[in-house]
Design a protein around this motif. Structure first.
Motif, PDB file in Angstrom:
ATOM      1  N   MET A   1       0.918  -0.911   8.888  1.00 50.82           N
ATOM      2  CA  MET A   1       2.202  -0.858   8.191  1.00 50.82           C
ATOM      3  C   MET A   1       2.321   0.372   7.296  1.00 50.82           C
ATOM      4  SD  MET A   1       2.795  -4.889   7.278  1.00 50.82           S
ATOM      5  CE  MET A   1       3.180  -6.072   8.570  1.00 50.82           C
ATOM      6  N   ARG A   2       1.169   0.884   6.879  1.00 49.52           N
ATOM      7  CA  ARG A   2       1.166   2.101   6.072  1.00 49.52           C
ATOM      8  C   ARG A   2       1.170   3.352   6.939  1.00 49.52           C
ATOM      9  NH1 ARG A   2      -3.359   0.566   1.405  1.00 49.52           N
ATOM     10  NH2 ARG A   2      -2.102  -1.020   0.336  1.00 49.52           N
ATOM     11  N   GLY A   3       0.918   3.180   8.230  1.00 52.07           N
ATOM     12  CA  GLY A   3       0.872   4.317   9.149  1.00 52.07           C
ATOM     13  C   GLY A   3      -0.538   4.793   9.381  1.00 52.07           C
TER      14      GLY A   3
ATOM     15  N   TRP B   1      -7.543   7.822  15.533  1.00 51.80           N
ATOM     16  CA  TRP B   1      -8.949   7.672  15.160  1.00 51.80           C
ATOM     17  C   TRP B   1      -9.151   6.732  13.975  1.00 51.80           C
ATOM     18  CZ3 TRP B   1     -11.383   8.544  19.179  1.00 51.80           C
ATOM     19  CH2 TRP B   1     -10.998   9.567  20.050  1.00 51.80           C
ATOM     20  N   VAL B   2      -8.051   6.166  13.453  1.00 49.79           N
ATOM     21  CA  VAL B   2      -8.154   5.013  12.553  1.00 49.79           C
ATOM     22  C   VAL B   2      -7.997   3.728  13.365  1.00 49.79           C
ATOM     23  CG1 VAL B   2      -7.137   3.824  10.572  1.00 49.79           C
ATOM     24  CG2 VAL B   2      -7.297   6.311  10.580  1.00 49.79           C
ATOM     25  N   PHE B   3      -7.092   3.771  14.343  1.00 49.87           N
ATOM     26  CA  PHE B   3      -6.851   2.604  15.185  1.00 49.87           C
ATOM     27  C   PHE B   3      -8.091   2.224  15.997  1.00 49.87           C
ATOM     28  CE2 PHE B   3      -5.704   0.954  19.380  1.00 49.87           C
ATOM     29  CZ  PHE B   3      -5.002  -0.195  19.031  1.00 49.87           C
TER      30      PHE B   3
ATOM     31  N   THR C   1       4.547   0.165  18.962  1.00 54.25           N
ATOM     32  CA  THR C   1       3.550   0.223  17.887  1.00 54.25           C
ATOM     33  C   THR C   1       2.490  -0.849  18.140  1.00 54.25           C
ATOM     34  OG1 THR C   1       4.505  -1.406  16.359  1.00 54.25           O
ATOM     35  CG2 THR C   1       5.433   0.823  16.317  1.00 54.25           C
ATOM     36  N   ALA C   2       1.423  -0.816  17.342  1.00 54.77           N
ATOM     37  CA  ALA C   2       0.362  -1.810  17.466  1.00 54.77           C
ATOM     38  C   ALA C   2       0.591  -3.027  16.580  1.00 54.77           C
ATOM     39  CB  ALA C   2      -0.981  -1.163  17.105  1.00 54.77           C
ATOM     40  N   ILE C   3       1.690  -3.055  15.829  1.00 53.16           N
ATOM     41  CA  ILE C   3       1.924  -4.145  14.877  1.00 53.16           C
ATOM     42  C   ILE C   3       2.034  -5.510  15.559  1.00 53.16           C
ATOM     43  CG2 ILE C   3       3.584  -5.080  13.215  1.00 53.16           C
ATOM     44  CD1 ILE C   3       4.024  -2.233  12.196  1.00 53.16           C
TER      45      ILE C   3
END
Length: 395
Positions: free
Chosen positions: A287-289, A293-295, A354-356
């Protein structure tokens, strides 16, 4: 057993890089509809898995495996010859329906040989080997397309299944104890399956495994769109996807190393709780974006925890059913594949770029799984129950 189960994974993962090409060549206009080539296969696999276990409880495990492999070869070749997307979905549906025994039989065969935490250890080792397939399958699929087109992906599936068919014919022994053979009578079959459903100690784990499988299928259905398109991985998609599978395989090795010492219940219940915490943390991060490489570390951690849950839940749920392991395995595979496929298809179809949606589903799925485990355990977690040793018949 790992190779037999791996053919089911191959039927899903090897074609992931080809979904775009298949949808283009066969005239699919809605980009989310391409996922149906996977979803239909999984749903039909769930429906079909209700029957092989009872057949195997009567005629043995070996004939069922050989029949499923033969059909796998024939329908893979059929998929390679289709001329429109509807025909492909029909072939994929028939394939899922008639080769679902490849997921059922390994669980029954392992239960024939082992019990308790030892069974969980063996299942983890099988799953570890089985996880190698998702690591290589998308790369194999992409490699085939580079030299021969997507239709040859199905031809490769047929060739691999043919090799395994020969191996099973020559090497796989029959594991069903003749004293445990069950008659093919509707009353007996329904009674054996009803025992599984009525057993509180198994039901929560059986349904919990199905929910977790649904979230896993949701990830599989949307992985190419998420990694390859939304996060811009492009041609790196098979490598990233395979790397996640490699780490998951390593986690199965760790599970096999610790499960006999700590117990399948303690390991899997802890994994569910940590899974929920990671899903919530990742949802906040999304939600913060966040970038690719964080996902990737977040999704890898989540999928690794699924490996601690799946094989241990299966061994716990099957433990009470030594005489009817085939029927119990069918109910287990039926719930995991059908419920999992339906949930996974829904998760995939609500993909919004998105991945949300995926991680909302993961948080909800983990919480529901924990509630189901609490039901089976009557509200008490982290117990270790050691079953009495099996009596081995002389000779």
């Amino acid at each position: 057993m790992a190779a037999i189960q791996a053919l089911q994974a191959l039927a899903i993962d090897v074609m992931l890089p080809a979904l775009g090409n298949i949808s283009h060549d066969l005239g699919v206009t809605n980009p989310n509809h391409r996922q149906l080539a996977i979803g239909v296969f999984l749903i039909c696999s769930g429906l079909g898995s209700l029957f092989p276990g009872s057949i195997a409880d009567r005629f043995g495990r070996r004939p069922v495996v050989l029949t499923c492999l033969t059909i796998y070869v024939a329908l893979s070749l059929g998929c390679s010859l289709v001329s429109d997307f509807t025909a492909l979905l029909v072939m994929r549906g028939l394939m899922g329906l008639f080769v679902s025994g490849l997921m059922v039989m390994p669980m029954a065969i392992i239960r024939d040989r082992f019990s308790g935490d030892r069974m969980a250890k063996v299942q983890s080792l099988v799953t570890m080997t089985f996880m190698v397939v998702p690591m290589f399958a998308p790369t194999v699929g992409q490699g085939v397309m580079l030299v021969a087109g997507w239709r040859w992906i199905f031809a490769v599936m047929a060739m691999l299944a043919s090799a395994l068919l020969l191996w099973v014919w020559l090497r796989l022994p029959e594991t069903l104890d003749p004293d445990n053979r069950q008659p093919i009578m509707p009353r007996v079959i329904v009674g054996n399956m009803a025992q599984v459903i009525r057993c509180r100690a198994s039901t929560g784990y059986l349904l919990g495994a199905a929910v977790m499988q649904g979230v896993l299928f949701g990830w599989l259905n949307s992985s190419q769109q998420l990694l390859g398109e939304h996060f811009g991985a492009g041609e790196m998609f098979p490598l990233i996807f395979g790397g996640i599978a490699l780490v998951m395989a390593g986690m199965n090795f760790i599970n096999a190393s610790i499960v006999e010492r700590l117990g399948a219940r303690r390991v899997s219940q802890t994994a569910v709780i940590v899974y929920i915490l990671i899903a919530v943390a990742h949802l906040i991060s999304l939600m913060r974006g966040e970038g690719l490489w964080v996902f990737v570390p977040f999704i890898t951690a989540s999928m690794c925890l699924v490996t601690f849950i799946g094989s241990n839940f299966a061994s716990i749920a099957l433990q009470p059913f030594s005489r009817t392991a085939g029927a119990a395995s069918s109910i287990m595979a039926f719930s995991r594949l059908l419920i999992g496929a339906l949930l996974g298809t829904v998760i995939g179809q609500v993909y919004d770029g998105t991945a949300i949606p995926l991680f909302i589903a993961m948080a909800i799925g983990g919480s529901l799984t924990l509630a189901l485990v609490l039901y089976s355990e009557k509200g008490v977690l982290f117990r270790r129950l050691n079953p009495p040793p099996l009596k081995v018949k002389a000779g």
